[in-house]
Scaffold this active site. Structure first.
Site, PDB file in Angstrom:
ATOM      1  N   ASP A   1       0.859  -1.189   0.000  1.00  0.00           N
ATOM      2  CA  ASP A   1       0.000   0.000   0.000  1.00  0.00           C
ATOM      3  C   ASP A   1       0.891   1.234   0.000  1.00  0.00           C
ATOM      4  O   ASP A   1       1.093   1.899   1.018  1.00  0.00           O
ATOM      5  CB  ASP A   1      -0.955   0.011   1.197  1.00  0.00           C
ATOM      6  CG  ASP A   1      -2.153   0.916   0.923  1.00  0.00           C
ATOM      7  OD1 ASP A   1      -2.150   1.582  -0.136  1.00  0.00           O
ATOM      8  OD2 ASP A   1      -3.068   0.967   1.753  1.00  0.00           O
TER       9      ASP A   1
ATOM     10  N   GLU B   1     -12.625   9.671   9.734  1.00  0.00           N
ATOM     11  CA  GLU B   1     -13.181   9.942  11.062  1.00  0.00           C
ATOM     12  C   GLU B   1     -13.408  11.431  11.291  1.00  0.00           C
ATOM     13  O   GLU B   1     -12.618  12.255  10.833  1.00  0.00           O
ATOM     14  CB  GLU B   1     -12.215   9.440  12.160  1.00  0.00           C
ATOM     15  CG  GLU B   1     -12.421   7.981  12.522  1.00  0.00           C
ATOM     16  CD  GLU B   1     -11.645   7.538  13.771  1.00  0.00           C
ATOM     17  OE1 GLU B   1     -11.785   6.367  14.134  1.00  0.00           O
ATOM     18  OE2 GLU B   1     -10.914   8.345  14.387  1.00  0.00           O
TER      19      GLU B   1
ATOM     20  N   ASN C   1       4.112   4.621   4.083  1.00  0.00           N
ATOM     21  CA  ASN C   1       4.771   3.487   3.418  1.00  0.00           C
ATOM     22  C   ASN C   1       5.522   4.030   2.215  1.00  0.00           C
ATOM     23  O   ASN C   1       4.968   4.098   1.104  1.00  0.00           O
ATOM     24  CB  ASN C   1       3.741   2.462   2.909  1.00  0.00           C
ATOM     25  CG  ASN C   1       3.077   1.691   4.018  1.00  0.00           C
ATOM     26  OD1 ASN C   1       3.564   1.649   5.142  1.00  0.00           O
ATOM     27  ND2 ASN C   1       1.959   1.057   3.711  1.00  0.00           N
TER      28      ASN C   1
ATOM     29  N   GLY D   1      -5.420   6.200  15.405  1.00  0.00           N
ATOM     30  CA  GLY D   1      -5.729   5.160  16.387  1.00  0.00           C
ATOM     31  C   GLY D   1      -6.478   4.042  15.693  1.00  0.00           C
ATOM     32  O   GLY D   1      -6.584   4.000  14.474  1.00  0.00           O
TER      33      GLY D   1
ATOM     34  N   MET E   1     -10.274   2.194  15.486  1.00  0.00           N
ATOM     35  CA  MET E   1     -11.631   2.694  15.675  1.00  0.00           C
ATOM     36  C   MET E   1     -12.024   2.638  17.158  1.00  0.00           C
ATOM     37  O   MET E   1     -11.849   1.621  17.809  1.00  0.00           O
ATOM     38  CB  MET E   1     -12.504   1.824  14.774  1.00  0.00           C
ATOM     39  CG  MET E   1     -13.813   1.386  15.215  1.00  0.00           C
ATOM     40  SD  MET E   1     -14.386   0.175  14.014  1.00  0.00           S
ATOM     41  CE  MET E   1     -13.791  -1.337  14.730  1.00  0.00           C
TER      42      MET E   1
ATOM     43  N   SER F   1      -6.640   9.164  18.666  1.00  0.00           N
ATOM     44  CA  SER F   1      -5.599   9.454  17.689  1.00  0.00           C
ATOM     45  C   SER F   1      -4.783  10.586  18.291  1.00  0.00           C
ATOM     46  O   SER F   1      -5.229  11.248  19.236  1.00  0.00           O
ATOM     47  CB  SER F   1      -6.199   9.911  16.364  1.00  0.00           C
ATOM     48  OG  SER F   1      -6.920   8.859  15.767  1.00  0.00           O
TER      49      SER F   1
ATOM     50  N   HIS G   1       3.495   5.230  13.519  1.00  0.00           N
ATOM     51  CA  HIS G   1       2.413   5.619  12.587  1.00  0.00           C
ATOM     52  C   HIS G   1       1.024   5.310  13.120  1.00  0.00           C
ATOM     53  O   HIS G   1       0.045   5.778  12.585  1.00  0.00           O
ATOM     54  CB  HIS G   1       2.619   4.986  11.216  1.00  0.00           C
ATOM     55  CG  HIS G   1       2.145   3.564  11.083  1.00  0.00           C
ATOM     56  ND1 HIS G   1       2.507   2.576  11.968  1.00  0.00           N
ATOM     57  CD2 HIS G   1       1.367   2.971  10.150  1.00  0.00           C
ATOM     58  CE1 HIS G   1       1.950   1.437  11.588  1.00  0.00           C
ATOM     59  NE2 HIS G   1       1.260   1.644  10.502  1.00  0.00           N
ATOM     60  N   GLY G   2       0.925   4.512  14.161  1.00  0.00           N
ATOM     61  CA  GLY G   2      -0.410   4.206  14.667  1.00  0.00           C
ATOM     62  C   GLY G   2      -0.277   3.289  15.854  1.00  0.00           C
ATOM     63  O   GLY G   2       0.781   3.211  16.477  1.00  0.00           O
TER      64      GLY G   2
ATOM     65  N   GLY H   1      -0.687  -0.117  15.763  1.00  0.00           N
ATOM     66  CA  GLY H   1      -0.042  -1.386  15.418  1.00  0.00           C
ATOM     67  C   GLY H   1      -0.869  -2.540  15.959  1.00  0.00           C
ATOM     68  O   GLY H   1      -1.299  -2.532  17.118  1.00  0.00           O
TER      69      GLY H   1
END
Lengths: 134, 475
Positions: B94, B205, B324, B373, B375, B379, B398-399, B401
């Site tokens: 991606d 979101e 990415n 974040g 759902m 975040s 990045h988030g 994980g």
């Protein structure tokens, strides 16, 4: 016979059959089951061809070819007939146009990875393993 | 703790080079998160450290987990002048998946007053989910223009404004894209997918700013407690997936001809300065532009929905980050400036204050680092720090994980139950698939707040604001 196995980020596929084409067919059913477990009518047929330098890459190319046909034709496939001769694969795949209400697709496979990839034959039983990026 | 891992400071763990490793492995995590980083992830960090031309170390961010080839959360820089490689597996399928945040200049109360209607309209007008298609169909010539121009192309076609471009990495257009290096199959997969979210962990979101941690930076970023933002998480759709597929196969086949011994086939790499390396760079940059154009179109679609329901809404850009990518960037190595190809696989660029590449508005604060974040969870908005350059070539997490596989998640939860629980917390979820919801259950992810704390404590970024979901349209 197929099953999904756990991968922290994605989904693994394991399929077993008495022949290499049979294991490839079951792996394709496992790929579809990642998207939906609902019934898919085999009303339309698509021809798929690919070839590779070994069975592992052939497995990846085969499943990637299905991902491609699903994406561009907006179809899901449920019936597979595979022939393999000297690392050349020729297949007929049957399915129908995706219907959101009916199929409630969960997730879209992006591509096949080379992670945990194997194609093995033992006492006439073929086992294939691979991981799908979703 | 994994064998071979040595804690070098509170949030940093190192693995000294052994076997074919050319540089150490460095993992950023606190004492708890390190236990979530399993042996397979650690061995992936070590495998990356064995690739030719790697500089300094093979890094893993606090949200790291097992990927294929590179770990998700992996960062590695390669020197083109020292036989450095480019790896399709180091970018992933991606390409330029990322997060874009938009201000709404609306308060939480103003959103709540129209919440159901807004959620319904966003769900109806933002194409999301498996096989989603947009209203835009591009012919081959238009596709090539999009792949060359990125978000800039989208603005020229009427999606958004020129001002938007200032707040996108590389000003909305990755230079050096070569659409001719993108296969016909990849283009065919993309023809009707522009302006779509996709599926899996992608989302749109509406979020409430719940906390501000750094008033001065928040003011520059335009963040006010109690206001709402829109965050869009998606990537380069079918085109990026197919570029990844096409080049991974070629790179895996050619690696040995360059004397590259691949510890894992998925690490498929060739020298940056090789014909296939240049072809992939040209194709991958086209993929980045596709993702930027996609998020730009989605921005315009979101603005149209808001303007119908709340005419005074003004959705300005906060920032757009890709996580990415492989990008040629200038970094300091042993005090000297050097052009390096930095791979970030599930990691965000976090340029600190003063970098030339930043928009004037953020020159003194460092770039906004947008952390998505899962759902139902928070975040975060962070800002790049000067120390991050020294620590990990200006990179951050990045988030959250994943901590649990999709198969395990569907065994444990059901979509309907998750929807109900979130509704109880006044979060509206819109999704076309109940099983997709179960796979994306908030608890299938690591604790995003812990990941952010470890990132901040390791000085990879600083904490600016925390966001809570109000409406979530799932991909």
């Amino acid at each position: 016979m197929w099953e999904h196995f756990s991968h922290q980020a994605d989904i693994g596929i394991k399929a077993e059959a008495d022949s290499l084409p049979g294991a490839f067919e079951d792996a394709a059913s496992a790929l579809t089951a990642i998207i939906t477990e609902k019934e898919i009518e085999p009303t339309e047929v698509v021809q798929v061809e690919c070839s590779a330098e070994n069975n592992e890459i052939l497995l990846i190319d085969w499943l990637n070819a299905i991902i491609y046909e699903m994406a561009v034709r907006k179809m899901l496939f449920s019936k597979f007939e595979v022939e393999i001769n000297s690392l050349k694969l020729s297949a007929k795949i049957w399915g129908e146009k995706i219907d959101y209400e009916k199929h409630a697709p969960a997730v879209e496979p992006k591509a096949m990875t080379y992670n945990q990839l194997s194609v093995k034959e033992e006492n006439g039983k073929w086992t294939v393993r691979c991981v799908v990026d979703v | 703790m994994r064998p071979g891992l040595k804690q070098t400071s509170e949030n940093v763990w190192a693995i000294e080079p052994f076997g074919k490793m050319k540089v150490p492995g460095v993992i950023f995590a606190d004492n708890i998160l390190i236990n979530d980083i399993d042996e397979k992830t650690v061995s992936q960090v070590c495998n990356v450290a064995a690739l030719p031309g790697i500089v300094k170390a093979s890094f893993a961010m606090p949200d790291a987990h097992m990927g294929y080839g590179f770990p998700i959360g992996g960062v590695a820089a390669f020197d083109p002048d020292a036989g450095g490689v480019i790896s399709g597996g180091g970018v992933g399928f991606d390409i330029a998946c990322g997060v874009r945040a938009l201000h709404t200049h609306l308060s939480f109360e103003e959103i709540i007053a129209v919440k159901d209607k807004l959620a319904e309209s966003l769900f109806r007008d933002i194409p999301a989910g498996v096989g989603s298609t947009g209203d835009i169909f591009l012919n081959t010539k238009e596709l090539d223009e999009m792949l060359t121009g990125g978000a800039k192309w989208a603005v020229e076609k009427g999606f958004g404004t020129k001002e938007d471009l200032d707040f996108i990495e590389e000003a909305g257009c990755s230079s050096g894209a070569i659409p001719a290096k993108v296969s016909g199959q990849a283009k065919k997969r993309q023809a009707d997918q522009m302006g779509t979210l996709g599926s899996g962990n992608h989302y749109l979101e509406v979020q409430k700013i719940a906390d501000i941690f750094d008033e001065t930076t928040a003011q520059v970023f335009g963040l006010k407690k109690g206001d709402c933002l829109v965050s869009i998480h998606c990537g380069s759709r079918g085109l990026g997936h197919q570029i990844g597929t096409d080049y991974l196969k070629q790179m895996a086949a050619q690696a040995s001809s360059y004397g590259i011994d691949l510890p894992d086939r998925e690490l498929a790499s060739v020298p940056i300065n090789s014909p296939l390396g240049s072809d992939y760079l040209g194709a991958m940059r086209s993929g980045i532009n596709c993702a930027l154009a996609n998020r730009q179109i989605l921005t315009e679609l979101t603005r149209r929905v808001f303007s119908k329901i709340i005419p005074k809404a003004r959705l300005d850009m906060l920032y757009d980050v890709s996580h990415n990518t492989a990008k040629l960037e200038e970094h300091k190595v042993n005090g000297k400036a050097k052009q390096l190809l930095v791979h970030r696989k599930g990691a965000t660029r976090s340029f600190g204050p003063g970098r030339d590449d930043l928009p004037a508005k953020y020159k003194d604060t460092g770039q906004p680092v947008l952390i998505g974040g899962s759902m139902g969870t928070s975040s975060y908005i962070l800002a790049g720090t000067s120390q991050s350059e020294e620590m990990a070539f200006s990179s951050a997490c990045h988030g959250a994980g994943r901590s649990m596989s999709r198969t395990a998640a569907t065994k444990r939860w059901q979509g309907g139950q998750i929807m109900k629980e979130l509704a109880g917390r006044k979060i509206t979820i819109k999704s076309r698939s109940m099983r997709g919801l179960a796979e994306e259950a908030p608890d299938a992810y690591k604790n995003v707040s812990a990941v952010v704390e470890a990132t901040v404590n390791a000085s990879l970024a600083k904490k600016v604001a925390k966001l809570l979901p109000v409406i979530c349209v799932k991909g």
